[in-house]
Design a protein around this motif. Structure first.
Motif, PDB file in Angstrom:
ATOM      1  N   ALA B 108      38.431  63.163 -27.134  1.00 20.05           N
ATOM      2  CA  ALA B 108      38.747  62.019 -26.010  1.00 20.05           C
ATOM      3  C   ALA B 108      40.033  62.344 -25.540  1.00 20.05           C
ATOM      4  CB  ALA B 108      38.579  60.620 -26.757  1.00 20.05           C
ATOM      5  N   VAL B 109      41.037  62.634 -26.569  1.00 16.56           N
ATOM      6  CA  VAL B 109      42.687  62.526 -26.310  1.00 16.56           C
ATOM      7  C   VAL B 109      42.740  64.108 -25.514  1.00 16.56           C
ATOM      8  CG1 VAL B 109      44.943  62.670 -27.163  1.00 16.56           C
ATOM      9  CG2 VAL B 109      43.240  61.108 -28.248  1.00 16.56           C
ATOM     10  N   ALA B 110      42.498  64.879 -25.938  1.00 16.57           N
ATOM     11  CA  ALA B 110      42.865  66.169 -25.262  1.00 16.57           C
ATOM     12  C   ALA B 110      41.708  67.287 -25.337  1.00 16.57           C
ATOM     13  CB  ALA B 110      44.007  66.812 -26.393  1.00 16.57           C
ATOM     14  N   GLY B 111      40.342  66.836 -24.898  1.00 12.93           N
ATOM     15  CA  GLY B 111      39.508  67.773 -24.648  1.00 12.93           C
ATOM     16  C   GLY B 111      39.076  68.782 -25.779  1.00 12.93           C
ATOM     17  N   ARG B 112      38.902  69.985 -25.572  1.00 12.37           N
ATOM     18  CA  ARG B 112      38.221  70.876 -26.566  1.00 12.37           C
ATOM     19  C   ARG B 112      39.222  71.511 -27.366  1.00 12.37           C
ATOM     20  NH1 ARG B 112      33.033  73.669 -23.563  1.00 12.37           N
ATOM     21  NH2 ARG B 112      32.750  74.529 -25.844  1.00 12.37           N
ATOM     22  N   LEU B 113      40.441  70.662 -28.169  1.00 15.21           N
ATOM     23  CA  LEU B 113      41.133  71.239 -28.857  1.00 15.21           C
ATOM     24  C   LEU B 113      40.555  72.066 -30.193  1.00 15.21           C
ATOM     25  CD1 LEU B 113      44.093  68.466 -29.934  1.00 15.21           C
ATOM     26  CD2 LEU B 113      44.186  70.624 -28.653  1.00 15.21           C
ATOM     27  N   TRP B 114      39.567  71.343 -30.693  1.00 19.67           N
ATOM     28  CA  TRP B 114      38.909  72.006 -31.656  1.00 19.67           C
ATOM     29  C   TRP B 114      38.486  73.594 -31.393  1.00 19.67           C
ATOM     30  CZ3 TRP B 114      37.972  72.388 -36.838  1.00 19.67           C
ATOM     31  CH2 TRP B 114      36.964  73.011 -37.222  1.00 19.67           C
ATOM     32  N   CYS B 115      37.497  73.391 -30.264  1.00 15.21           N
ATOM     33  CA  CYS B 115      37.244  74.677 -29.502  1.00 15.21           C
ATOM     34  C   CYS B 115      38.155  75.760 -29.603  1.00 15.21           C
ATOM     35  CB  CYS B 115      36.405  74.331 -28.341  1.00 15.21           C
ATOM     36  SG  CYS B 115      35.071  73.389 -28.260  1.00 15.21           S
ATOM     37  N   GLY B 116      39.218  75.253 -28.970  1.00 12.08           N
ATOM     38  CA  GLY B 116      40.244  76.459 -28.554  1.00 12.08           C
ATOM     39  C   GLY B 116      41.161  76.728 -29.597  1.00 12.08           C
ATOM     40  N   CYS B 222      29.531  79.901 -27.773  1.00 12.97           N
ATOM     41  CA  CYS B 222      29.955  78.715 -27.187  1.00 12.97           C
ATOM     42  C   CYS B 222      29.097  78.151 -25.840  1.00 12.97           C
ATOM     43  CB  CYS B 222      31.440  78.666 -26.633  1.00 12.97           C
ATOM     44  SG  CYS B 222      32.740  79.767 -27.827  1.00 12.97           S
ATOM     45  N   LYS B 223      28.663  78.998 -25.189  1.00 14.81           N
ATOM     46  CA  LYS B 223      27.790  79.054 -23.965  1.00 14.81           C
ATOM     47  C   LYS B 223      26.599  78.601 -24.412  1.00 14.81           C
ATOM     48  CE  LYS B 223      28.674  81.688 -20.491  1.00 14.81           C
ATOM     49  NZ  LYS B 223      29.334  82.757 -19.627  1.00 14.81           N
ATOM     50  N   TYR B 224      25.973  79.261 -25.061  1.00 15.85           N
ATOM     51  CA  TYR B 224      24.332  78.912 -25.282  1.00 15.85           C
ATOM     52  C   TYR B 224      23.924  78.424 -26.632  1.00 15.85           C
ATOM     53  CZ  TYR B 224      24.485  82.007 -21.206  1.00 15.85           C
ATOM     54  OH  TYR B 224      24.549  82.629 -20.162  1.00 15.85           O
ATOM     55  N   MET B 225      24.830  78.415 -27.640  1.00 14.66           N
ATOM     56  CA  MET B 225      24.225  78.150 -28.998  1.00 14.66           C
ATOM     57  C   MET B 225      25.057  76.638 -29.497  1.00 14.66           C
ATOM     58  SD  MET B 225      24.368  81.360 -31.172  1.00 14.66           S
ATOM     59  CE  MET B 225      23.942  83.002 -30.498  1.00 14.66           C
ATOM     60  N   CYS B 226      26.169  76.404 -29.224  1.00 20.83           N
ATOM     61  CA  CYS B 226      26.851  75.623 -29.904  1.00 20.83           C
ATOM     62  C   CYS B 226      26.333  73.873 -29.440  1.00 20.83           C
ATOM     63  CB  CYS B 226      28.261  75.662 -29.754  1.00 20.83           C
ATOM     64  SG  CYS B 226      29.381  74.373 -30.526  1.00 20.83           S
ATOM     65  N   PRO B 227      25.969  73.122 -30.327  1.00 29.02           N
ATOM     66  CA  PRO B 227      25.539  72.068 -30.055  1.00 29.02           C
ATOM     67  C   PRO B 227      26.561  71.106 -29.439  1.00 29.02           C
ATOM     68  CG  PRO B 227      25.104  72.195 -32.525  1.00 29.02           C
ATOM     69  CD  PRO B 227      25.629  73.550 -31.818  1.00 29.02           C
ATOM     70  N   CYS B 280      40.595  85.020 -19.552  1.00 29.62           N
ATOM     71  CA  CYS B 280      39.941  83.946 -19.982  1.00 29.62           C
ATOM     72  C   CYS B 280      38.829  84.555 -21.112  1.00 29.62           C
ATOM     73  CB  CYS B 280      39.200  83.290 -18.857  1.00 29.62           C
ATOM     74  SG  CYS B 280      38.373  82.031 -19.332  1.00 29.62           S
ATOM     75  N   PRO B 281      38.722  83.868 -22.048  1.00 31.64           N
ATOM     76  CA  PRO B 281      37.791  84.431 -23.239  1.00 31.64           C
ATOM     77  C   PRO B 281      36.374  84.291 -22.706  1.00 31.64           C
ATOM     78  CG  PRO B 281      38.747  82.598 -24.226  1.00 31.64           C
ATOM     79  CD  PRO B 281      39.477  82.950 -22.944  1.00 31.64           C
ATOM     80  N   THR B 282      36.036  83.087 -21.870  1.00 31.41           N
ATOM     81  CA  THR B 282      34.686  82.791 -21.351  1.00 31.41           C
ATOM     82  C   THR B 282      34.307  83.561 -20.259  1.00 31.41           C
ATOM     83  OG1 THR B 282      35.349  80.734 -20.505  1.00 31.41           O
ATOM     84  CG2 THR B 282      34.752  80.784 -22.736  1.00 31.41           C
ATOM     85  N   ILE B 295      36.739  76.269 -23.010  1.00 33.21           N
ATOM     86  CA  ILE B 295      36.926  75.780 -24.430  1.00 33.21           C
ATOM     87  C   ILE B 295      38.404  75.327 -24.632  1.00 33.21           C
ATOM     88  CG2 ILE B 295      35.045  77.376 -25.414  1.00 33.21           C
ATOM     89  CD1 ILE B 295      37.501  78.953 -26.542  1.00 33.21           C
ATOM     90  N   GLY B 296      39.072  75.143 -23.472  1.00 34.06           N
ATOM     91  CA  GLY B 296      40.520  74.554 -23.683  1.00 34.06           C
ATOM     92  C   GLY B 296      41.349  75.256 -24.301  1.00 34.06           C
ATOM     93  N   CYS B 297      41.249  76.714 -24.604  1.00 32.28           N
ATOM     94  CA  CYS B 297      42.338  77.473 -25.403  1.00 32.28           C
ATOM     95  C   CYS B 297      43.697  77.732 -24.481  1.00 32.28           C
ATOM     96  CB  CYS B 297      41.658  79.025 -25.629  1.00 32.28           C
ATOM     97  SG  CYS B 297      41.449  79.851 -24.164  1.00 32.28           S
ATOM     98  N   GLY B 298      43.606  77.315 -23.399  1.00 37.32           N
ATOM     99  CA  GLY B 298      45.246  77.405 -22.863  1.00 37.32           C
ATOM    100  C   GLY B 298      45.502  78.721 -22.653  1.00 37.32           C
ATOM    101  N   ALA B 299      44.838  79.663 -22.640  1.00 42.11           N
ATOM    102  CA  ALA B 299      44.912  81.214 -22.521  1.00 42.11           C
ATOM    103  C   ALA B 299      45.573  81.271 -20.888  1.00 42.11           C
ATOM    104  CB  ALA B 299      44.213  82.173 -22.460  1.00 42.11           C
ATOM    105  N   CYS B 300      44.870  80.719 -19.944  1.00 32.60           N
ATOM    106  CA  CYS B 300      45.356  80.996 -18.595  1.00 32.60           C
ATOM    107  C   CYS B 300      46.606  80.128 -18.241  1.00 32.60           C
ATOM    108  CB  CYS B 300      44.238  80.246 -17.733  1.00 32.60           C
ATOM    109  SG  CYS B 300      43.845  78.699 -18.093  1.00 32.60           S
TER     110      CYS B 300
END
Lengths: 298, 481
Positions: B108-116, B222-227, B280-282, B295-300
C-alpha cells in the motif's frame, strides 16, 4: 475392494474422469490455432467497460506443464484406484497402507516386547518401565470400565484388591483378558419361594459378611440359601471356576444392602467382560497381565 | 469466436486484420543490461542480508544443538531458545498472518517493494545474473555469444556458467535440507556419499528449483506463476509509491546531441536511448506507464538518472512517485503527507496489534503442559471408609530440554484429600526432557462435607525451579445417595 452398490456409478465416474482429461486435451489442441481479428495495438476488438482484451499468448512451457499434468493424471489412474471399480496396478488402498504402517510399527517395537516376553509375569511386574507400558495400554483400553485407577465401579470389578471372581493367578488373569468372561446368575426368586422367603435369604446373605441385618429373618432364610449354595457354596464363599462371587467378604459388585440383594435375586445378572486377544498381541497381553497382577501383589 | 460483434463504447478506427495465431508462444529471452545506482545498491544490501541469514543460520549452535532445526521426525521445531510442538501451530498461523499483513502494508505504501528487493525469486535471479554477467559479459556480449556458432570460447563460457549455477543451486539445496537434518552431520555425510534417499531427493529438488527459477524462468515466474503478483494491484491506490515516467517532462522524446539545450527543438527531456528498456528484468518499457509486469525494482530509475547526469539534465525523469503526485505535480513532502491515509493506518494498526500480541504470547508461553481428564466411566464412588472418591488422569508434558520437578496443588473444596493411585510408577518429579506422563489421582472427600452436585476445583502445577504455574479446571462430583 470398493463400495459401489450398483454397476452404473463406476462407469459414470470413469466417464467423467476420463472425459474431463480428454476435454482438457481437446481444448489445448483446439486453442493452439485460432482465427482472431487483431488491431494494430494488439487488442482484438473485445471491450468491456473500457477494458480491452489483448492478445497475450501463454508461454510454451506452460503448455508443457499442462501436458505433463495430463500424463501424470493418466499414469495415476493406471497405478492407483480412481476409475470406478478398478483397483489400480499397485492395488493400493487406505486399509492396506494402514495395515502396512501398523506392521512396520509392530516390527519396530517387537524387540522391546520380546525382552519382557521371556520373563514371567511376576518378574515383569517388578520392572517400572514394563509397568508403564502396561499402564498405558490399560489407560487407553481398560480404564473406560475399570477406571483409571483400576478400582472399578458398580458392575465393573475392582482390580486392585485381592478379591477375584475367577482367580488372581497370573495365568488366570491372562485367560480372562484373552477370552473375556461372561458371568451369569439366573433369576432365582421362583426357586426360593415367596417374597418373604427372598427377603429372609437376603438377610442371611447379609449376615455372612457381618453386615447390618435382621437376625430373625436371617435364621429363617438360612434353609432357603441351599438354592444359592449350588453356585455360591454352602458358606457363601463363592466359586472361582464359574465366577460366582464370594458373598461373605463385604465386597459388593452390584450394590450393597438388602434392597440390592433382593433385586439381584429377582432379576439375575448377565455380566460381560469382552475378549481382547484380537486387539492385542500376546506380548502386549503379557505386559497388561503383569500390570494388573502387580496392582494387587506389591 | 471472432465473429462476435461487440458494440464498443469508442470503437477505434484502426484497420483490423484477420490473423491466424497460436494462443501459445515461446517467451523471448530477456537480456537485462547490468545497472548500478541507489536502488541496485539497496537490492544488493537485501541480497546479502537475506542470504547471510539463510546460509548462515543452520551453522549456529545453541546449547549443544543446532540453533534453528525443524525436526520433523520428532515433531519438534527448535528456534534458538524456543521449542515448538505441533500444538503450537497457532504461532505459525500468527507468523503467516503477520507476514501477509506486512506485505499488504509495504504494498500500500510503496508498491512492489517485496518483489523488487527481497523476494527470493528476485534475490536468486540477481545472484545468477551476476554469475552470468561475470562469465559471459554484459547484455551485448551475451547476445553475441548466444548468436555465435559453437566454438571453444562459447563451450567454455557456457559450461563454466552451468557449473557455477549448478554448484550454487546444490549448495542452496543442501542449506535448505540443513534446516531439517542437522547440517553439521549432513555435509560430512554428503562428502562421503552417505545420504539418505529423501535427503538426496530434497537437495536435488530444491537445488534444481533454484537453478531453474533463477537461471531460466526468472521474470516468467512473476508474470505467470506468482499469485501475489496477481492480486497485489488490489492493495494499490493513487497514493502508492510506484515507478513512474514523467511524461509531461519527457515527451516528445527524441535523440539529440549533448550540445543542445535540454528542451531545444520542442523536444522533451527523454533522449530515447532505450537504456531503461534494456535494464528492465521483465522486459517492459516503463514509458508506457505502469504495467502489471513491473516488479518495482528501480533498475530503470538508476539507469535513467545515470543518463540524465551524463546529459547534464536534472534527475528524476523516471522516479518513485505516486499517481496523485504525478497528476498534481506534488513535491515529496506533499506525497509523504498522504501516508496518513486510512488504508495505511488500518494496516499498521492491525499489524502492530498482532505483532505485539504474538510477542507477548510467546513470552508467556508455558513450557510444560497439564491436562486433567476426569474418569467418565465412573462419575464418583464410595470408598470402604465412607468417603466420596473421584478419579482423574493428569497428563503432564515437559516441553523443555531439561529435567524438571513439579508440585501439585488442588484448591476449590475444603478437606480434599489426594491419593496417588497404585498403578503409578512415578509422580510429578524428575520429568525427563520432552517426557509425557500419565499420573492417576484419586481425590477423596468425607461424605456429607459438601452438598450434592458438581463442584469446580482447580489443579495448579508449579515448576519447583522457575515457579511457573499452569492452571487447569475440573470438577468434583458428589453423588446423591
Amino acid at each position: 475392494m470398493n463400495d459401489f452398490v450398483s454397476g452404473f456409478w463406476p462407469i459414470w465416474i470413469s466417464t467423467i474422469t476420463l472425459g474431463g482429461i480428454a476435454f482438457c486435451v481437446g481444448l489445448l489442441i483446439f486453442a493452439s490455432r485460432v482465427k482472431v481479428t487483431l488491431d494494430s495495438d494488439n487488442t482484438n476488438g473485445h471491450e468491456w467497460d473500457g477494458i480491452k482484451e489483448m492478445n497475450n499468448p501463454l508461454p510454451m512451457w506452460w503448455v508443457g506443464l499442462f501436458i505433463i499434468t495430463v500424463i501424470f493424471g493418466l499414469a495415476y489412474l493406471y497405478l492407483f484406484p480412481g476409475l470406478g471399480t478398478y483397483d489400480g496396478k499397485f492395488g493400493w488402498s487406505e486399509v492396506k497402507q494402514y495395515e502396512a504402517e501398523v506392521a512396520k510399527n509392530n516390527e519396530k517395537i517387537a524387540p522391546l516386547y520380546a525382552k519382557y516376553a521371556a520373563l514371567s509375569v511376576e518378574e515383569v511386574a517388578k520392572i517400572p518401565e514394563a509397568r508403564d507400558i502396561g499402564k498405558r495400554i490399560f489407560l487407553n483400553n481398560c480404564a473406560a470400565c475399570h477406571g483409571s485407577d483400576a478400582k472399578g465401579s458398580r458392575g465393573f470389578p475392582n482390580l486392585t484388591d485381592s478379591d477375584w471372581l475367577y482367580g488372581g493367578a497370573p495365568d488366570t488373569i491372562k485367560v480372562t483378558i484373552n477370552n473375556g468372561r461372561n458371568g451369569i446368575m439366573p433369576p432365582m426368586a421362583a426357586a426360593i419361594g415367596s417374597e418373604e422367603d427372598v427377603k429372609n435369604v437376603a438377610n442371611y446373605v447379609l449376615s455372612l459378611s457381618g453386615s447390618i441385618h435382621d437376625s430373625g429373618r436371617a435364621n429363617a432364610g438360612k434353609e432357603k440359601f441351599a438354592v444359592c449354595a449350588a453356585c455360591h457354596g454352602a458358606e457363601g464363599k463363592g466359586n472361582q471356576l464359574i465366577g460366582a462371587p464370594n458373598l461373605s467378604d463385604n465386597i459388593w459388585l452390584h450394590g450393597q444392602g438388602e434392597a440390592a440383594i433382593i433385586k439381584r435375586v429377582h432379576e439375575g445378572k448377565n455380566n460381560v467382560m469382552p475378549a481382547w486377544k484380537e486387539k492385542f498381541s500376546q506380548e502386549q497381553i503379557h505386559l497388561l497381565t503383569a500390570y494388573v497382577w502387580g496392582l494387587s501383589n506389591k | 469466436m471472432s465473429d462476435i460483434k461487440v458494440n464498443a463504447v469508442n470503437k477505434t478506427t484502426i484497420p483490423e486484420q484477420e490473423v491466424v495465431l497460436s494462443l501459445y508462444k515461446s517467451a523471448d529471452k530477456i537480456y537485462a543490461r547490468s545497472v548500478s545506482g541507489v536502488f541496485d545498491r539497496w537490492r544488493w544490501v537485501m541480497v546479502w542480508a537475506t542470504q547471510l541469514f539463510f546460509y548462515g543460520v543452520p551453522w549456529l549452535e545453541w546449547g549443544g544443538r543446532q540453533a534453528m532445526l525443524f525436526d520433523l521426525e520428532a515433531k519438534r521445531f527448535y528456534i534458538f531458545g524456543l521449542v515448538f510442538h505441533p500444538q503450537d501451530l497457532i504461532y505459525l498461523s500468527f507468523l503467516l498472518i503477520v507476514s501477509a499483513l506486512s506485505l499488504f502494508l509495504f504494498t500500500a505504501v510503496a508498491g512492489r517493494l517485496w518483489c523488487g528487493f527481497t523476494c527470493p525469486q528476485t534475490v536468486y535471479t540477481e545472484i545468477f545474473m551476476w554469475i552470468e554477467n561475470k562469465i559471459e559479459g554484459d547484455r551485448i556480449a551475451r547476445m553475441r555469444l548466444d548468436d555465435s556458432k559453437w566454438n571453444l570460447n562459447k563451450v567454455t563460457r557456457k559450461s563454466l556458467k552451468q557449473v557455477a549455477w549448478i554448484t550454487f543451486g546444490l549448495w542452496t539445496g543442501v542449506t535448505f535440507v540443513g534446516y531439517f537434518t542437522p547440517i553439521r552431520e549432513l555435509v560430512p555425510n554428503m562428502i562421503e556419499w552417505q545420504l539418505g534417499g529423501w535427503e538426496t531427493f530434497w537437495i536435488c529438488f530444491y537445488g534444481f528449483a533454484t537453478y531453474g527459477n533463477a537461471g531460466y524462468m526468472r521474470e516468467q515466474v512473476c508474470k505467470y506463476m506468482c499469485p501475489y503478483a496477481r492480486f497485489q494491484s488490489a492493495m494499490f491506490d493513487d497514493d502508492t509509491m510506484i515507478v513512474t515516467y514523467d511524461e509531461a517532462r519527457g515527451e516528445p522524446r527524441g535523440a539529440r546531441s549533448k550540445k543542445v539545450a535540454e528542451n531545444a527543438n520542442g523536444l522533451g527531456s527523454c533522449i530515447d536511448c532505450s537504456i531503461c528498456v534494456q535494464v528492465c528484468p521483465t522486459g517492459i518499457d516503463i514509458r508506457n506507464g505502469l504495467q502489471y509486469e513491473c516488479i518495482g525494482c528501480g533498475a530503470c530509475i538508476d539507469a535513467c538518472d545515470d543518463v540524465m547526469d551524463k546529459m547534464g539534465y536534472a534527475k528524476g525523469l523516471i522516479k518513485y512517485s505516486t499517481q496523485n503526485g504525478m497528476t498534481n505535480r506534488w513535491s515529496r513532502q506533499q506525497m509523504l503527507r498522504r501516508l496518513m491515509r486510512p488504508r495505511v493506518l488500518i494496516y499498521t494498526a492491525i499489524l502492530v496489534t498482532l505483532t505485539v500480541g504474538m510477542v507477548v504470547s510467546l513470552y508467556f508461553k508455558p513450557d510444560f503442559r497439564l491436562d486433567v481428564l476426569r474418569d467418565r466411566g465412573v462419575l464418583a464412588r464410595f470408598t470402604d471408609e465412607g468417603n466420596i472418591e473421584n478419579v482423574y488422569t493428569l497428563k503432564l508434558e515437559n516441553d523443555t530440554e531439561i529435567v524438571r520437578d513439579f508440585d501439585l496443588k488442588i484448591s476449590g473444596l475444603p478437606a480434599l484429600v489426594m491419593h496417588l493411585a497404585d498403578g503409578n510408577t512415578q509422580d510429578f518429579k524428575s520429568l525427563q526432557p520432552f517426557e509425557k506422563r500419565n499420573v492417576v489421582l484419586e481425590l477423596q472427600l468425607p461424605d456429607g462435607a459438601v452438598r450434592t452436585g458438581s463442584h469446580k476445583i482447580l489443579f495448579e502445577m508449579t515448576d519447583q525451579q522457575s515457579k511457573e504455574t499452569v492452571k487447569e479446571k475440573s470438577v468434583f462430583i458428589v453423588p446423591s445417595n
